[in-house]
Every structure is written in C-alpha cells, then in structure tokens.
Design a protein around this motif. Structure first.
Motif, PDB file in Angstrom:
ATOM      1  N   GLY A 180      10.335  37.600 -21.528  1.00 20.40           N
ATOM      2  CA  GLY A 180      11.179  38.803 -21.517  1.00 20.40           C
ATOM      3  C   GLY A 180      12.634  38.514 -21.200  1.00 20.40           C
ATOM      4  O   GLY A 180      13.066  37.353 -21.127  1.00 20.40           O
ATOM      5  N   PHE A 181      13.400  39.585 -21.006  1.00 20.16           N
ATOM      6  CA  PHE A 181      14.835  39.489 -20.698  1.00 20.16           C
ATOM      7  C   PHE A 181      15.174  40.456 -19.570  1.00 20.16           C
ATOM      8  O   PHE A 181      14.557  41.515 -19.439  1.00 20.16           O
ATOM      9  CB  PHE A 181      15.679  39.886 -21.918  1.00 20.16           C
ATOM     10  N   GLY A 192      13.380  48.036 -20.992  1.00 20.45           N
ATOM     11  CA  GLY A 192      14.621  48.613 -21.523  1.00 20.45           C
ATOM     12  C   GLY A 192      15.587  47.514 -21.926  1.00 20.45           C
ATOM     13  O   GLY A 192      16.256  47.587 -22.968  1.00 20.45           O
ATOM     14  N   LEU A 193      15.651  46.489 -21.106  1.00 16.95           N
ATOM     15  CA  LEU A 193      16.589  45.392 -21.387  1.00 16.95           C
ATOM     16  C   LEU A 193      16.043  44.474 -22.470  1.00 16.95           C
ATOM     17  O   LEU A 193      16.812  43.871 -23.232  1.00 16.95           O
ATOM     18  CB  LEU A 193      16.881  44.643 -20.095  1.00 16.95           C
ATOM     19  N   ILE A 194      14.722  44.393 -22.562  1.00 13.13           N
ATOM     20  CA  ILE A 194      14.120  43.625 -23.663  1.00 13.13           C
ATOM     21  C   ILE A 194      14.506  44.270 -24.995  1.00 13.13           C
ATOM     22  O   ILE A 194      14.896  43.585 -25.939  1.00 13.13           O
ATOM     23  CB  ILE A 194      12.581  43.533 -23.483  1.00 13.13           C
ATOM     24  N   GLY A 199      17.100  43.942 -29.877  1.00 14.59           N
ATOM     25  CA  GLY A 199      17.994  44.656 -30.809  1.00 14.59           C
ATOM     26  C   GLY A 199      19.248  43.838 -31.089  1.00 14.59           C
ATOM     27  O   GLY A 199      19.699  43.737 -32.231  1.00 14.59           O
ATOM     28  N   PHE A 200      19.791  43.242 -30.040  1.00 12.18           N
ATOM     29  CA  PHE A 200      20.978  42.390 -30.176  1.00 12.18           C
ATOM     30  C   PHE A 200      20.677  41.239 -31.153  1.00 12.18           C
ATOM     31  O   PHE A 200      21.460  40.951 -32.065  1.00 12.18           O
ATOM     32  CB  PHE A 200      21.360  41.836 -28.794  1.00 12.18           C
ATOM     33  N   LEU A 215       6.423  37.234 -25.731  1.00 13.00           N
ATOM     34  CA  LEU A 215       7.117  38.491 -25.443  1.00 13.00           C
ATOM     35  C   LEU A 215       6.273  39.692 -25.883  1.00 13.00           C
ATOM     36  O   LEU A 215       6.148  40.684 -25.148  1.00 13.00           O
ATOM     37  CB  LEU A 215       8.487  38.509 -26.141  1.00 13.00           C
ATOM     38  N   ALA A 216       5.662  39.607 -27.060  1.00 10.67           N
ATOM     39  CA  ALA A 216       4.857  40.736 -27.539  1.00 10.67           C
ATOM     40  C   ALA A 216       3.648  40.938 -26.619  1.00 10.67           C
ATOM     41  O   ALA A 216       3.233  42.069 -26.349  1.00 10.67           O
ATOM     42  CB  ALA A 216       4.414  40.499 -28.973  1.00 10.67           C
TER      43      ALA A 216
END
Ligand code: GRG
Length: 333
Positions: A180-181, A192-194, A199-200, A215-216
């Motif tokens: 994750g991030f 939310g940050l992920i 998206g970025f 991550l998924a």
C-alpha cells in the motif's frame, strides 16, 4: 478473551436505489444558506459543489442545478496573484479546491472561463525539490496533493508544467512493504491514499511500478462480514471506502476480487429513505460527500442502468474524460 468486532449490523435492508430521493437531496443541498451544516462547511464548498455536480451528472440530472451561478462562483474563487482556486470567496487557494473547480469546469465544458495558464503556474509553484507537492503556501506535504497536481494538469492539458519523474519517485517513496501507500514516506497504508497513488500512477502511465497482487490483496482484506469496506485494518466500514478501494481495484483490473453483491447491499443500506442521500454507514445522517462516493461505487459495480459510467481515476463521468481526450491507464487481466 474478548474480541472487539469493528463492523456494523445491517438492520434496514433497502434493496433499491432511491434514485428520485437522491436527486432531490442533491439538488436542494445548499438552498438554505443559513443551515448550520452548510455554514460550517464553507471551508470545503468547492469540493461540495464538485461532489453534487458529479453525482447529478452520473444520474443524468445535471439540469437540476444552476450552471451559470456555479461558473460565476468559480471565477470569483480564482486568486489573481497565485492562479490557485479557493474553496469559497475570501478564502486562500489550495490545490484540493483547484482540482474540484477544474473538475466542475470540465463537466460543464467551459475551462476557458478561468485563467488556465495561471492554474498550471500555481501547480508548478507547489512542487518541491524532492518531487512532492505542498497543498498550499503553508507547506503541508501529502500524496493527496501529488494526485491533485497531475489530475489538474491532465485535465487542463498542461502536464509539462512539472517534473514528472521527480513526482513519480516521490510517490513511489511513499509505498510500504504491505503493497500500500501512505501520505508520506513511512506513513501507514490507507485506502484513501492508495487511491491517490494508484490514480497518480494511472495518469502518469507508471502502473507497472505497482505490486498489484500484494496491493489488491490488501484492498480485498478491507471487506468486512457486513459487505462494507474499511480504510485500514481494525476500522469501521464507511461508504466512501467503497469508492477509494473499488476505484483502485478497477484501475488494477481486479474489481472482481471483492464480493460485489455484499458490497452493493452495504451501500444501499446507507441510503436515507426519508431525505435521500447516503451516510457513511447504515443508520447515520446523510451528506453530499458520501452520496457521491456511494453512487460512484454503484456505477463502478455496473449493476444499475440508471447511472452513467464513471471514470475510476478521475471520479468524473467517463464521457467527460473522453471529451477531454485524456487516457488514464488501467490494467487489463
Ligand atoms: C477527485 C475523488 C477525488 C479526490 C481528490 C482529496 C483526494 C483526492 C483524496 C482523498 C483520499 C482520502 C485520504 C480519503 C480518506 C478520507 C477519510 C474519510 C479519512 C478518514 O480518516 P480517519 O482516520 O478514518 O478519520 P478511518 O476510516 O481510517 O478511521
């Protein structure tokens, strides 16, 4: 040994989307300018308008609110000195509200109503030597602002205004060993940050930098027995995570990894069957933020023909992203 169960029980099973009630709820939002909640949310007014405009557009009911007064309001919120846009007249500009304003203008197909060059200059002024972005002149750094920066620049077609390579390296420095991030390097992973980081990477064509399997899997673990999703381990479910998690999984081509049926039931249970609108979780009071993300997630799930297709990267109607000729990347498996 006692275990605390952080989940909700769904008591009011609502099986249908209360379409007309939601239209009424959103269209009337803000009609009473003296309403306590309306006054207390002035500091995020521009995002509130974006949530309402987007929700009405995906319900094909955009004509229910006044386009001209919204455009006039946005014009008055652009700072003539910095080029940034504020949440409300008389407030300071911020990258978050600059993105909301640009999103609204793209939906209304009238970017030419503001000084687009000045917006690009504002975004450029917020980039730091390490590639990160300040949210405004006060200097907070967060991966949310990295997302806002590239989303704004993609929408106004001025991507060359920043150092993309440095921006990507900063976002990647915020990834964690769980896949994750977080908001900055070494900060806890949060759904939310992920969404912001995925998206970025979708906008900057860098999705290959993700460990998608890991991550998924982390994102799927956000689904609780109620069917709802939380934003991180041990937390309660919240309708907004239906968006942050589902949009990230959709971009990674793994929407089918969660139980859609149970999630849909959870989202529908968060509708207010008297006033319309969605709340964060079943039984609570509705608000415009959760109303957009509830409807957005239902659009991603695809079961409701009355909702237009929403773009998972920009959280805007897909037809608008196509009209802007933007091609955010996603993974097909
Ligand atoms: C264009 C859709 C769109 C977004 C713009 C601002 C932004 C980019 C994304 C925000 C993503 C984010 C950080 C969402 C989390 C929002 C939220 C409700 C956080 C709550 O945090 P806590 O700690 O909640 O209060 P939990 O659920 O962790 O207990």
């Amino acid at each position: 040994m006692a275990f605390v169960k952080n989940d909700v029980e769904i008591k009011n099973e609502i099986k249908e989307l209360l379409f007309d009630k939601h239209v009424e709820y959103i269209a009337n939002h803000g009609n009473d300018k003296n309403d306590f909640e309306y006054c207390m949310t002035e500091f995020l007014r521009m995002s509130g308008i974006y949530w309402g405009v987007t929700a009405l557009d995906i319900m094909n009911q955009l004509d229910k609110i006044d386009r001209l007064s919204i455009i006039e309001f946005i014009k008055q919120c652009q700072c003539p000195i910095t080029g940034g846009i504020s949440p409300c007249i008389g407030h300071d500009p911020h990258i978050l509200y600059t993105l909301s304003a640009v999103q609204i203008l793209c939906i209304y197909d009238c970017l030419n109503e503001v000084n687009v060059k000045a917006i690009a200059k504002y975004v450029n002024s917020l980039q730091q030597p390490d590639g990160s972005f300040f949210g405004d002149k006060w200097g907070e750094v967060d991966t949310r602002f990295s997302f806002c920066a590239v989303a704004i620049l993609a929408l106004i077609d001025k991507m060359e205004s920043i150092n993309i390579e440095k921006a990507v390296n900063f976002v990647m420095s915020c990834s964690n060993s769980d896949g994750g991030f977080g908001s900055k390097p070494n900060a806890e992973s949060h759904a939310g940050l992920i969404y912001c980081c995925v998206g970025f990477l979708s906008i900057t064509d860098q999705l290959h930098r993700l460990d998608c399997e890991k991550l998924a899997w982390w994102l799927c673990e956000r689904q609780l027995p109620s069917g709802g999703l939380n934003g991180r381990p041990e937390k309660l479910p919240d309708v907004c995570y239906s968006w942050w998690v589902l949009a990230s999984l959709t971009i990674m081509g793994r929407l089918h990894w969660i139980n859609s049926e149970k999630l849909e039931q959870f989202i529908l249970s968060c509708q207010d069957n008297e006033t319309g609108g969605f709340s964060d979780r079943t039984g609570n009071l509705p608000d415009i933020f959760h109303t957009l993300f509830g409807l957005g997630a239902l659009s991603l799930l695809g079961g409701n023909n009355n909702l237009k297709k929403i773009n998972p990267t920009f959280c805007m109607p897909e037809y608008v992203i196509e009209r802007c000729n933007i091609k955010p990347k996603s993974i097909v498996i």
